[in-house]
Enzyme design. Structure first.
Site, short mmCIF file in Angstrom:
data_model
loop_
_atom_site.label_atom_id
_atom_site.label_comp_id
_atom_site.label_asym_id
_atom_site.label_seq_id
_atom_site.Cartn_x
_atom_site.Cartn_y
_atom_site.Cartn_z
N CYS A 144 6.19 57.85 -19.97
CA CYS A 144 4.85 57.69 -19.41
C CYS A 144 4.34 56.28 -19.67
CB CYS A 144 3.93 58.73 -20.06
SG CYS A 144 2.21 58.52 -19.60
N CYS B 5 0.86 55.87 -21.07
CA CYS B 5 0.73 56.31 -22.46
C CYS B 5 1.37 55.30 -23.40
CB CYS B 5 1.43 57.66 -22.64
SG CYS B 5 1.07 58.85 -21.35
N ASP B 6 2.60 54.95 -23.13
CA ASP B 6 3.41 54.23 -24.11
C ASP B 6 3.59 52.75 -23.80
OD1 ASP B 6 3.60 56.61 -25.41
OD2 ASP B 6 5.57 57.14 -24.61
P1 FAD Z 1 1.54 70.82 -20.68
O1 FAD Z 1 1.13 69.96 -21.81
O2 FAD Z 1 2.85 70.58 -20.04
O3 FAD Z 1 1.48 72.33 -21.20
C1 FAD Z 1 2.02 73.38 -20.45
C2 FAD Z 1 1.93 74.68 -21.22
O4 FAD Z 1 2.41 75.74 -20.40
C3 FAD Z 1 2.80 74.73 -22.47
O5 FAD Z 1 2.17 75.51 -23.44
C4 FAD Z 1 4.06 75.41 -21.97
O6 FAD Z 1 4.82 76.02 -23.00
C5 FAD Z 1 3.45 76.44 -21.06
N1 FAD Z 1 4.33 77.01 -20.03
C6 FAD Z 1 5.11 76.38 -19.12
N2 FAD Z 1 5.72 77.28 -18.33
C7 FAD Z 1 5.30 78.50 -18.74
C8 FAD Z 1 5.56 79.84 -18.33
N3 FAD Z 1 6.37 80.13 -17.30
N4 FAD Z 1 4.95 80.86 -18.99
C9 FAD Z 1 4.12 80.61 -20.04
N5 FAD Z 1 3.83 79.37 -20.47
C10 FAD Z 1 4.42 78.33 -19.82
N6 FAD Z 1 -0.77 61.82 -21.86
C11 FAD Z 1 -1.76 61.05 -22.36
O7 FAD Z 1 -2.90 61.17 -21.93
N7 FAD Z 1 -1.51 60.16 -23.38
C12 FAD Z 1 -0.30 60.00 -23.94
O8 FAD Z 1 -0.10 59.16 -24.84
C13 FAD Z 1 0.78 60.80 -23.43
N8 FAD Z 1 2.04 60.64 -23.88
C14 FAD Z 1 3.04 61.44 -23.40
C15 FAD Z 1 4.31 61.30 -23.94
C16 FAD Z 1 5.33 62.13 -23.53
C17 FAD Z 1 6.69 61.97 -24.15
C18 FAD Z 1 5.07 63.12 -22.54
C19 FAD Z 1 6.17 64.05 -22.10
C20 FAD Z 1 3.81 63.23 -21.96
C21 FAD Z 1 2.79 62.39 -22.39
N9 FAD Z 1 1.50 62.47 -21.84
C22 FAD Z 1 0.49 61.71 -22.36
C23 FAD Z 1 1.19 63.40 -20.74
C24 FAD Z 1 0.45 64.64 -21.28
O9 FAD Z 1 1.19 65.18 -22.35
C25 FAD Z 1 0.25 65.65 -20.16
O10 FAD Z 1 -0.47 65.08 -19.10
C26 FAD Z 1 -0.52 66.89 -20.65
O11 FAD Z 1 0.10 67.47 -21.78
C27 FAD Z 1 -0.65 67.91 -19.55
O12 FAD Z 1 -1.28 69.05 -20.03
P2 FAD Z 1 -1.07 70.47 -19.36
O13 FAD Z 1 -1.85 71.41 -20.20
O14 FAD Z 1 -1.32 70.40 -17.91
O15 FAD Z 1 0.50 70.79 -19.47
#
Ligand code: FAD
Length: 309
Positions: free
Chosen positions: A133, A136-137
């Site tokens: 990302c 982010c990084d």
């Molecule tokens: P997610 O965080 O992906 O959460 C999804 C949830 O759904 C999880 O609990 C998962 O287990 C669950 N899930 C998935 N499929 C199923 C299913 N079929 N049944 C039940 N549960 C399920 N963003 C920033 O703003 N700043 C940063 O510094 C940053 N750094 C990052 C670094 C990395 C390495 C990565 C990978 C991402 C980074 N991001 C960062 C992006 C950020 O993490 C995401 O935008 C954010 O987490 C999205 O939130 P979300 O709740 O939509 O999804």
């Protein structure tokens, strides 16, 4: 049955659950892995008002905050099917372990995952130089040399973005040309500290045991393996929404993102979605938090219009 059932325990899901619980309605949250992508992140420096935190710490904070409310938390539950409401007005979510839950409204917040290269060294050096990302990084690589892998819009955008922060960017793609929009390619080629290498599939990410020190790629034209010395590798070959289990149930975009309107409503009445799994652009924690809150308020709005008191 739940009034609001949230699927996914990342920032979007946690936020949705808290907003629902604060309305005093019956709220549940089921997640495969509470914390989501945040768990895989080291430094987080762009969650406004929290100048610096770490992924696992933020994941714990999300869960603790949800636990302050009356929310049924069901961790380690992977949803496999959504059955839209019939005559009883209740949607059903079925899980891989055979369990099923019913709810008047459902908020889908299953997030996304970055597509990985699948080469040696990538896993080992994840968060130790291998990043996914740039928003982010990127700042962690200020003044350093990085590679961006991927010749589509996200790869070229990342290279342009990073070129303003780091010392030098090498953009590599396995293709014979870039696939990004022409305007982005023009911008890219105008930058003095960016080099583009075509026909260059990545063979390995190398490191010194602690962090990345370079990569090996194959020059498809000569057949030779070549080395680049650098400190960071940004992999930009796709973000995959965790929406496979919803195919055929509600409207998804071409890329598999759940299509939502300005209130987070999906094509199924009473089913809302938020965060990285949706069509909302720019996948970030601060955005997922806001979208989760919004979807939850929209679900509450739906409930007061459709449910008997
Ligand atoms: P997610 O965080 O992906 O959460 C999804 C949830 O759904 C999880 O609990 C998962 O287990 C669950 N899930 C998935 N499929 C199923 C299913 N079929 N049944 C039940 N549960 C399920 N963003 C920033 O703003 N700043 C940063 O510094 C940053 N750094 C990052 C670094 C990395 C390495 C990565 C990978 C991402 C980074 N991001 C960062 C992006 C950020 O993490 C995401 O935008 C954010 O987490 C999205 O939130 P979300 O709740 O939509 O999804």
């Amino acid at each position: 049955a739940f009034d609001v059932l949230v699927i996914g325990g990342g920032p979007a899901g946690a936020s949705a659950a808290i907003y629902a619980a604060r309305k005093g309605i019956r709220t549940g949250i089921a997640a495969e892995r509470f914390g989501g992508q945040v768990l895989d992140t080291m430094a987080i420096e762009n969650l406004i008002s929290v100048p610096e935190t770490e992924g696992p710490k933020l994941a714990r904070a999300l869960e603790e905050h949800v636990r302050q409310y009356e929310v049924d938390i069901m961790n380690l539950q992977r949803a496999s099917q959504l059955v839209p409401a019939g005559a009883d007005g209740l949607h059903e979510v079925r899980f891989e372990n055979g369990a099923a839950l019913k709810a008047k409204t459902v908020i889908l917040a299953t997030g996304a995952r970055y597509r990985a290269l699948g080469v040696p060294g990538e896993e080992q050096y994840r968060a130790k130089g291998v990043a996914y990302c740039p928003h982010c990084d990127g700042p962690l690589f200020k003044g350093k040399r990085v590679a961006v892998i991927g010749g589509g819009n996200s790869g070229v955008e990342a290279a342009i973005d990073l070129a303003g922060i780091v010392a030098h960017v090498t953009l590599l793609t396995h293709g014979a040309q870039l696939r990004a929009d022409a305007v982005l390619q023009r911008k890219l080629h105008s930058l003095p500290n960016v080099q583009v290498i075509l026909n260059a599939p990545i063979a390995e990410v190398t490191g010194d045991g602690q962090k990345v020190n370079g990569l090996l790629y194959k020059d498809r034209v000569s057949g030779e393996t070549r080395r680049l010395d650098l400190e960071g590798v940004f992999v930009q070959i796709g973000l995959l929404p965790n929406s496979e289990w919803l195919k055929g149930t509600l409207e998804l975009s071409e890329r598999g993102e759940i299509i939502v309107d300005a209130r987070g409503a999906t094509s199924l009445p009473g089913v809302f979605a938020a965060g990285d799994a949706t069509t909302v652009p720019y996948k970030q924690i601060v955005i997922a938090l806001g979208e989760g809150a919004k979807a939850s308020l929209a679900a509450f709005d739906h409930l007061i219009r459709t449910s008997a008191p």
